[in-house]
Scaffold this motif. Structure first.
Motif, PDB file in Angstrom:
ATOM      1  N   ILE A 213       0.822  -1.217   0.000  1.00  0.00           N
ATOM      2  CA  ILE A 213       0.000   0.000   0.000  1.00  0.00           C
ATOM      3  C   ILE A 213       0.855   1.266   0.000  1.00  0.00           C
ATOM      4  O   ILE A 213       0.381   2.328  -0.426  1.00  0.00           O
ATOM      5  CB  ILE A 213      -0.972   0.027   1.199  1.00  0.00           C
ATOM      6  N   GLU A 214       2.103   1.179   0.456  1.00  0.00           N
ATOM      7  CA  GLU A 214       2.979   2.347   0.463  1.00  0.00           C
ATOM      8  C   GLU A 214       3.760   2.491  -0.840  1.00  0.00           C
ATOM      9  O   GLU A 214       4.248   3.581  -1.140  1.00  0.00           O
ATOM     10  CB  GLU A 214       3.960   2.261   1.634  1.00  0.00           C
ATOM     11  N   SER A 215       3.887   1.416  -1.602  1.00  0.00           N
ATOM     12  CA  SER A 215       4.758   1.448  -2.784  1.00  0.00           C
ATOM     13  C   SER A 215       4.337   2.464  -3.849  1.00  0.00           C
ATOM     14  O   SER A 215       5.214   3.108  -4.444  1.00  0.00           O
ATOM     15  CB  SER A 215       4.848   0.041  -3.395  1.00  0.00           C
ATOM     16  N   PRO A 216       3.032   2.677  -4.143  1.00  0.00           N
ATOM     17  CA  PRO A 216       2.706   3.690  -5.157  1.00  0.00           C
ATOM     18  C   PRO A 216       3.129   5.100  -4.759  1.00  0.00           C
ATOM     19  O   PRO A 216       3.488   5.905  -5.629  1.00  0.00           O
ATOM     20  CB  PRO A 216       1.176   3.582  -5.271  1.00  0.00           C
ATOM     21  N   LYS A 217       3.110   5.408  -3.466  1.00  0.00           N
ATOM     22  CA  LYS A 217       3.485   6.750  -3.017  1.00  0.00           C
ATOM     23  C   LYS A 217       4.970   7.030  -3.213  1.00  0.00           C
ATOM     24  O   LYS A 217       5.377   8.184  -3.336  1.00  0.00           O
ATOM     25  CB  LYS A 217       3.136   6.929  -1.542  1.00  0.00           C
ATOM     26  N   ARG A 218       5.784   5.976  -3.216  1.00  0.00           N
ATOM     27  CA  ARG A 218       7.234   6.149  -3.299  1.00  0.00           C
ATOM     28  C   ARG A 218       7.752   6.048  -4.723  1.00  0.00           C
ATOM     29  O   ARG A 218       8.958   6.116  -4.950  1.00  0.00           O
ATOM     30  CB  ARG A 218       7.918   5.086  -2.432  1.00  0.00           C
ATOM     31  N   LEU A 219       6.854   5.903  -5.683  1.00  0.00           N
ATOM     32  CA  LEU A 219       7.284   5.823  -7.075  1.00  0.00           C
ATOM     33  C   LEU A 219       7.788   7.174  -7.560  1.00  0.00           C
ATOM     34  O   LEU A 219       7.206   8.223  -7.254  1.00  0.00           O
ATOM     35  CB  LEU A 219       6.134   5.362  -7.961  1.00  0.00           C
ATOM     36  N   SER A 223       4.557   8.786 -14.767  1.00  0.00           N
ATOM     37  CA  SER A 223       3.501   8.248 -15.630  1.00  0.00           C
ATOM     38  C   SER A 223       2.513   7.390 -14.857  1.00  0.00           C
ATOM     39  O   SER A 223       1.526   6.935 -15.425  1.00  0.00           O
ATOM     40  CB  SER A 223       4.123   7.415 -16.755  1.00  0.00           C
ATOM     41  N   VAL A 224       2.757   7.139 -13.566  1.00  0.00           N
ATOM     42  CA  VAL A 224       1.869   6.319 -12.745  1.00  0.00           C
ATOM     43  C   VAL A 224       1.275   7.179 -11.644  1.00  0.00           C
ATOM     44  O   VAL A 224       2.003   7.788 -10.856  1.00  0.00           O
ATOM     45  CB  VAL A 224       2.634   5.123 -12.125  1.00  0.00           C
ATOM     46  N   ASP A 225      -0.036   7.268 -11.609  1.00  0.00           N
ATOM     47  CA  ASP A 225      -0.736   8.023 -10.576  1.00  0.00           C
ATOM     48  C   ASP A 225      -0.822   7.169  -9.313  1.00  0.00           C
ATOM     49  O   ASP A 225      -1.400   6.079  -9.341  1.00  0.00           O
ATOM     50  CB  ASP A 225      -2.137   8.387 -11.055  1.00  0.00           C
ATOM     51  N   PRO A 226      -0.273   7.620  -8.178  1.00  0.00           N
ATOM     52  CA  PRO A 226      -0.332   6.804  -6.955  1.00  0.00           C
ATOM     53  C   PRO A 226      -1.739   6.546  -6.454  1.00  0.00           C
ATOM     54  O   PRO A 226      -1.969   5.582  -5.725  1.00  0.00           O
ATOM     55  CB  PRO A 226       0.484   7.633  -5.946  1.00  0.00           C
ATOM     56  N   ALA A 229      -2.793   3.522  -9.100  1.00  0.00           N
ATOM     57  CA  ALA A 229      -1.921   2.393  -9.424  1.00  0.00           C
ATOM     58  C   ALA A 229      -2.300   1.129  -8.662  1.00  0.00           C
ATOM     59  O   ALA A 229      -2.618   1.161  -7.472  1.00  0.00           O
ATOM     60  CB  ALA A 229      -0.471   2.761  -9.128  1.00  0.00           C
ATOM     61  N   GLU A 230      -2.244   0.007  -9.345  1.00  0.00           N
ATOM     62  CA  GLU A 230      -2.283  -1.312  -8.732  1.00  0.00           C
ATOM     63  C   GLU A 230      -0.844  -1.764  -8.496  1.00  0.00           C
ATOM     64  O   GLU A 230       0.100  -1.176  -9.021  1.00  0.00           O
ATOM     65  CB  GLU A 230      -3.018  -2.311  -9.634  1.00  0.00           C
ATOM     66  N   PHE A 231      -0.676  -2.835  -7.723  1.00  0.00           N
ATOM     67  CA  PHE A 231       0.676  -3.292  -7.420  1.00  0.00           C
ATOM     68  C   PHE A 231       1.381  -3.784  -8.680  1.00  0.00           C
ATOM     69  O   PHE A 231       2.606  -3.658  -8.801  1.00  0.00           O
ATOM     70  CB  PHE A 231       0.633  -4.399  -6.371  1.00  0.00           C
ATOM     71  N   SER A 232       0.637  -4.322  -9.629  1.00  0.00           N
ATOM     72  CA  SER A 232       1.253  -4.741 -10.884  1.00  0.00           C
ATOM     73  C   SER A 232       1.812  -3.548 -11.651  1.00  0.00           C
ATOM     74  O   SER A 232       2.835  -3.669 -12.341  1.00  0.00           O
ATOM     75  CB  SER A 232       0.235  -5.493 -11.751  1.00  0.00           C
ATOM     76  N   ASP A 233       1.176  -2.363 -11.523  1.00  0.00           N
ATOM     77  CA  ASP A 233       1.713  -1.155 -12.145  1.00  0.00           C
ATOM     78  C   ASP A 233       3.028  -0.745 -11.499  1.00  0.00           C
ATOM     79  O   ASP A 233       3.943  -0.283 -12.174  1.00  0.00           O
ATOM     80  CB  ASP A 233       0.699  -0.007 -12.033  1.00  0.00           C
ATOM     81  N   VAL A 234       3.108  -0.907 -10.172  1.00  0.00           N
ATOM     82  CA  VAL A 234       4.353  -0.597  -9.467  1.00  0.00           C
ATOM     83  C   VAL A 234       5.466  -1.537  -9.928  1.00  0.00           C
ATOM     84  O   VAL A 234       6.592  -1.099 -10.201  1.00  0.00           O
ATOM     85  CB  VAL A 234       4.150  -0.714  -7.946  1.00  0.00           C
ATOM     86  N   PRO A 574       7.059  -7.846  -2.828  1.00  0.00           N
ATOM     87  CA  PRO A 574       7.072  -6.686  -1.921  1.00  0.00           C
ATOM     88  C   PRO A 574       8.466  -6.363  -1.384  1.00  0.00           C
ATOM     89  O   PRO A 574       8.833  -5.180  -1.284  1.00  0.00           O
ATOM     90  CB  PRO A 574       6.114  -7.103  -0.797  1.00  0.00           C
ATOM     91  N   SER A 575       9.250  -7.382  -1.060  1.00  0.00           N
ATOM     92  CA  SER A 575      10.591  -7.141  -0.539  1.00  0.00           C
ATOM     93  C   SER A 575      11.482  -6.514  -1.599  1.00  0.00           C
ATOM     94  O   SER A 575      12.238  -5.571  -1.322  1.00  0.00           O
ATOM     95  CB  SER A 575      11.207  -8.454  -0.049  1.00  0.00           C
ATOM     96  N   MET A 576      11.407  -7.011  -2.830  1.00  0.00           N
ATOM     97  CA  MET A 576      12.218  -6.449  -3.913  1.00  0.00           C
ATOM     98  C   MET A 576      11.806  -5.011  -4.230  1.00  0.00           C
ATOM     99  O   MET A 576      12.656  -4.161  -4.515  1.00  0.00           O
ATOM    100  CB  MET A 576      12.096  -7.332  -5.148  1.00  0.00           C
ATOM    101  N   VAL A 577      10.511  -4.756  -4.189  1.00  0.00           N
ATOM    102  CA  VAL A 577      10.031  -3.384  -4.420  1.00  0.00           C
ATOM    103  C   VAL A 577      10.566  -2.447  -3.338  1.00  0.00           C
ATOM    104  O   VAL A 577      11.051  -1.340  -3.629  1.00  0.00           O
ATOM    105  CB  VAL A 577       8.497  -3.359  -4.453  1.00  0.00           C
ATOM    106  N   TYR A 578      10.502  -2.890  -2.089  1.00  0.00           N
ATOM    107  CA  TYR A 578      11.002  -2.051  -0.994  1.00  0.00           C
ATOM    108  C   TYR A 578      12.496  -1.786  -1.141  1.00  0.00           C
ATOM    109  O   TYR A 578      12.954  -0.642  -0.969  1.00  0.00           O
ATOM    110  CB  TYR A 578      10.727  -2.720   0.348  1.00  0.00           C
TER     111      TYR A 578
END
Length: 613
Positions: A213-219, A223-226, A229-234, A574-578
């Motif tokens: 849930i925090e990952s879209p905010k940190r993008l 081109s991606v609206d937080p 965005a879905e997690f697949s978009d992240v 999630p770990s790799m995204v973080y």
């Protein structure tokens, strides 16, 4: 001057004056968002929503321009003499759209697709907060798909939901079929070790869901609206198409696993319900029948022990299924009820014929009205198990290994529990959709943690209560604890009937989610045509019927699907995204790095253990 030339000159002059006036007013009052789609002024939609909008001079031969009505993209070009200025994205009276955004909104280039969808979503969200009149982008799942509120009238006037509704929507989404397998999974792990694993897995899954849930905010990808965005978009933004496809594929695997488990359980519930009704309708029937040739103790019986089988399990499954298809033992009446009503022969096929039409609806909105039944069914199961505890008492012996009531504190078969829990705590592909309709987004982390605490409590309560009250040896506990009760048990029969109806209403939602994610990833459209939808549904139902016929082991299906899909979607992604976002922000420390590597290692070991222990 010729009349047509005079009319053309007048039109050009009027448009010039109107554009100049709008440009001056927008410079003075416009406050742009990060995408320039919608201003943040409370009054920036007044020209659209005012009862008496300002009137403008009509073009020659045209109609007065007042409040404009937004039309969908599919309607553009279908209306005769429809000019570009009539499209919903070209409002300049207060919505604050940038000129370059206007030029790109109708571009077919893939580079602008996600950006354009973000603009459209935010525009529609401001024009229609409840989301009932204007259509959002196809691949964005509507938040009410997971809401426990059955009717829109119960929602806030802004179309948003408060923390209470959000918490119970999270709880209701996670509390699935694994609840019926929790006593069996606890028995596999042992009492103390099992409860510890339940709580530990809840903590790990909550943390990785929080990362989601925090990952879209940190993008940092504009081109991606937080908010959209879905997690697949992240994952696509950080890892490219490979990351997006990994997220989509394993999300679909979880959903297909849910469809299979639902089909196995619905076949079970329908079979026992039909058997009770048939026996009750017989002329000489005075009581509701009970299971024959079983030893009953406190209304609980012990099913067949798999350890007594002399042939491999999969061979016996096929042998039993074929025997039921053939109608049982030789010499039986060929027209008997038992031949046409078999648990692993005919009932799964009857379900397929009856439910297939429900799978092909383009929109599942009607079935969301029954989401509240999930909450009611969980409450009923909690009371049902507690009533059995009061009836049977506590039957546990920690000292005598030879006692029928002996309780193991730990068991080497604990991976069955950890694999099941990975799927039981799985909400990662839906959590952003649920929280998108949150009235106070700043409370997302708190509401998510409360939701996980409620789920963990219910799992521990169901598992421990049934485990403690079970009056015979605990190896008899079934992976669907309702199977430990005869068809004549009123409470369990009521639970089967109620759960059957509830699952019938949820199954079309699962099929819709599978179809939406799979088709959008392949075709870029959630509804590519009736033929493709029917073919996909036939394939999914065929897989589900096959499992219900040849491998109806709910516990094993749950743990295998949970450990395989959970490794990717719960532990690894999630770990790799973080790690990637922290590295880009310059906040990655060795402790954070090794801690998240450890989370991935837990997922790997959990998967390996399913096939080793």
């Amino acid at each position: 001057m010729p009349p047509f030339l005079a009319e053309f000159t007048e039109n050009v002059f009027r448009r010039f004056l109107r554009h100049e006036t709008d440009e001056k007013s927008s410079i003075a009052s416009e406050k742009m968002s990060s995408y320039g789609a919608i201003g943040v002024d409370d009054n920036d939609t007044d020209p659209l929503l005012d009862d008496e909008p300002p009137r403008r001079l009509p073009p020659a031969g045209g109609v007065p321009i007042g409040r404009r009505r937004a039309i969908s993209a599919s309607q553009i070009g279908s209306v005769p003499n429809q000019s570009v200025s009539r499209q919903p994205y070209l409002f300049t009276g207060g919505l604050g759209l940038r000129d370059e955004s206007l030029l790109s909104l109708h571009s077919e280039d893939d580079l602008h697709r996600e950006h354009n969808n973000a603009l459209r979503y935010r525009l529609y969200n401001r024009l229609d907060p409840g989301g009932e009149h204007l259509t959002m982008p196809d691949h964005v799942l509507p938040p009410n798909l997971f809401s426990i509120l059955p009717f829109e009238e119960l929602k806030d006037v802004s179309g948003k939901q408060g923390s209470i509704v959000t918490i119970f929507s999270i709880w209701n989404t996670m509390m699935g079929t694994s609840l019926l397998a929790m006593p069996w999974a606890l028995q596999q792990a042992g009492l103390v070790l099992g409860i510890f694993i339940m709580l530990a897995m809840a903590g790990i899954c909550f943390y990785t869901a929080y990362i989601v849930i925090e990952s879209p905010k940190r993008l940092q990808d504009l081109s991606v609206d937080p908010l959209l965005a879905e997690f697949s978009d992240v994952c696509k933004s950080l890892f490219g198409r490979v990351g997006e496809y990994c997220a989509v594929v394993f999300s679909v695997c979880v959903l297909i696993g849910g469809v299979i488990v639902y089909w196995v359980l619905m076949s079970n519930f329908l079979y026992y319900t039909g058997a009770v009704v048939y026996e009750a309708m017989q002329p000489n029937s005075t009581t509701i029948p009970v299971m024959e040739n079983k030893t009953f103790t406190c209304d609980v019986y012990c099913p067949e022990q798999t350890s007594q089988w002399t042939i491999p399990q999969w061979e016996k499954q096929i042998y039993d299924a074929v025997s039921e298809f053939e109608g049982g033992e030789a010499g039986e009446d060929s027209w008997s009820f038992d031949k046409f009503w078999t648990l692993r022969g005919t009932v799964p096929i009857y379900l397929a014929v009856a439910l297939f039409p429900l799978m092909n609806f383009k929109s599942p909105t009607f079935f969301t009205k029954f989401n509240v039944l999930g909450t009611i069914s969980v409450m009923y199961l909690l009371m049902f198990v507690f009533s059995k505890l009061l009836e049977c008492g506590v039957n546990m012996d920690f000292s005598n290994p030879k006692s029928m009531h002996y309780v193991q504190l730990a068991n080497v078969h604990f991976p069955a529990l950890s694999g099941t829990l990975t799927l039981s705590y799985f909400i990662h592909n839906a959590v952003l959709t649920i929280l998108r309709n949150q009235k106070h987004p700043e409370n997302n982390a708190r509401d998510l943690s409360i939701g996980y605490c409620l789920v963990a409590f219910c799992y521990v309560f169901i598992g421990f209560t049934f485990f403690a009250a079970f009056p015979v040896q605990r190896s008899c506990i079934s992976d669907n604890f309702l199977n430990n009760f005869g068809a004549g048990d009123v409470l369990s029969s009521t639970a089967r009937l109620f759960l059957l109806f509830q699952m019938i209403t949820v199954l079309p939602l699962l099929m819709f989610l599978v179809r939406s994610q799979l088709f959008y990833a392949i075709f870029g459209n959630t509804w590519p045509g009736v033929v493709k939808v029917i073919v996909l549904n036939l394939m999914l139902i065929g897989i589900a019927v096959g499992f219900a016929t040849f491998y109806p082991n709910v516990g094993s299906i749950l743990r295998y699907v949970g450990s395989i899909s959970g490794l990717v979607y719960v532990f690894a992604l999630p770990s790799m995204v973080y790690l990637k976002q922290s590295n880009a922000a310059g906040t990655l420390t060795p402790l954070k790095k090794y801690a998240h590597y450890g989370i991935v290692a837990v997922g790997v070991l959990n998967l390996i253990a399913q096939f080793v222990i």
